[in-house]
Design a protein around this motif. Structure first.
Motif, mmCIF file in Angstrom:
data_model
loop_
_atom_site.group_PDB
_atom_site.id
_atom_site.type_symbol
_atom_site.label_atom_id
_atom_site.label_comp_id
_atom_site.label_asym_id
_atom_site.label_seq_id
_atom_site.Cartn_x
_atom_site.Cartn_y
_atom_site.Cartn_z
ATOM 1 N N ARG A 49 0.656 -1.520 0.465
ATOM 2 C CA ARG A 49 -0.264 -0.015 -0.143
ATOM 3 C C ARG A 49 0.930 1.392 -0.241
ATOM 4 N N ASP A 83 -1.442 8.090 -4.464
ATOM 5 C CA ASP A 83 -1.229 9.205 -4.133
ATOM 6 C C ASP A 83 0.357 9.595 -3.821
ATOM 7 N N ALA A 86 1.478 6.127 -2.950
ATOM 8 C CA ALA A 86 0.697 4.560 -2.335
ATOM 9 C C ALA A 86 -1.067 4.479 -2.305
ATOM 10 N N ARG A 88 -4.589 4.512 -1.281
ATOM 11 C CA ARG A 88 -4.765 5.420 -0.665
ATOM 12 C C ARG A 88 -5.919 5.351 -0.011
ATOM 13 N N ALA A 89 -6.965 4.567 -0.782
ATOM 14 C CA ALA A 89 -8.639 4.188 -0.815
ATOM 15 C C ALA A 89 -8.831 3.093 -1.868
#
Length: 226
Positions: A49, A83, A86, A88-89
């Motif tokens: 992640r 982002d 990485a 993020r969601a």
């Protein structure tokens, strides 16, 4: 138009390793092929992640230009999925949001009146706020290939961390075209490919696959060809 792509010559890939410059259409097809990662209930073991992509990459889903609500009447909103490389969601419809204990992101998509909505991207694209010109990316290629069009659908195995892209294009040395390449294939690990993206251009274009997917020209610092 994809089916009308013809080889430019009989010449095969002239290099086994090198930089890989991706036309927006090729990069968008690759993004669409890996899009299920952003809606998966669980991620494959290889996904990190904190460093899924190069730090130059940002990925967003924002369908505000297409509609104010999804297929479940949830308001549309901008979701930053990646982002600075990485993760993020992830995307949610009402069902997956309930299972995860979070709110829906407005990505319940109804492909037909015969089927209930399911989670899916709606307008997925690579951010280009810090991009450079496509000409600058071309100039950065010391020895590699420019993938101008696909000659077969992108193949990925998300569980096994593998990809394979067949394309036609142009050989590039020291930032200059050296001649057409009829057919070449790049393959390897998705995890390595994602982290080797060293350049993002500002020439983003959108393609329907089957929802809008947008990408600029991308430069991968190293790829394996055959």
């Amino acid at each position: 138009s994809d089916r009308a792509t013809f080889p430019l010559s009989e010449r095969a890939a002239p290099v086994a390793h090198g930089e890989w410059l991706l036309d927006p259409s090729v990069a968008a097809a690759l993004l669409a092929a890996v899009a299920p990662l952003f809606a998966a209930k669980s991620l494959p073991p290889w996904v990190q992640r904190g460093q899924l992509f190069s730090e130059k990459v940002g990925i967003v889903d924002d369908a505000a230009a297409d509609g104010a609500f999804d297929g479940e009447a949830t308001p549309t909103r901008r979701v930053v999925l990646v982002d600075a490389g990485a993760l993020r969601a992830r995307l949610h419809d009402l069902r997956s949001a309930r299972d995860a204990g979070v709110a829906s992101t407005g990505h319940g998509v109804r492909t037909s009146y015969r089927t209930p909505p399911s989670v899916s991207p709606r307008r997925l694209f690579i951010e280009t706020g810090r991009g450079v010109s496509a000409r600058d990316l071309l100039a950065a290629v010391r020895r590699g290939l420019f993938a101008s069009a696909l000659t077969a659908p992108v193949r990925v195995d998300l569980e096994r961390d593998r990809f394979e892209v067949e394309f036609t294009g142009i050989a590039v040395v020291a930032g200059r075209a050296q001649g057409p390449v009829a057919g070449a294939r790049a393959r390897g690990r998705l995890s390595q490919l994602f982290r080797r993206i060293s350049g993002v251009s500002t020439d983003r274009q959108f393609f329907v696959r089957p929802y809008p997917v947008g990408s600029p020209t991308l430069l991968v610092e190293r790829a394996d060809f055959d």
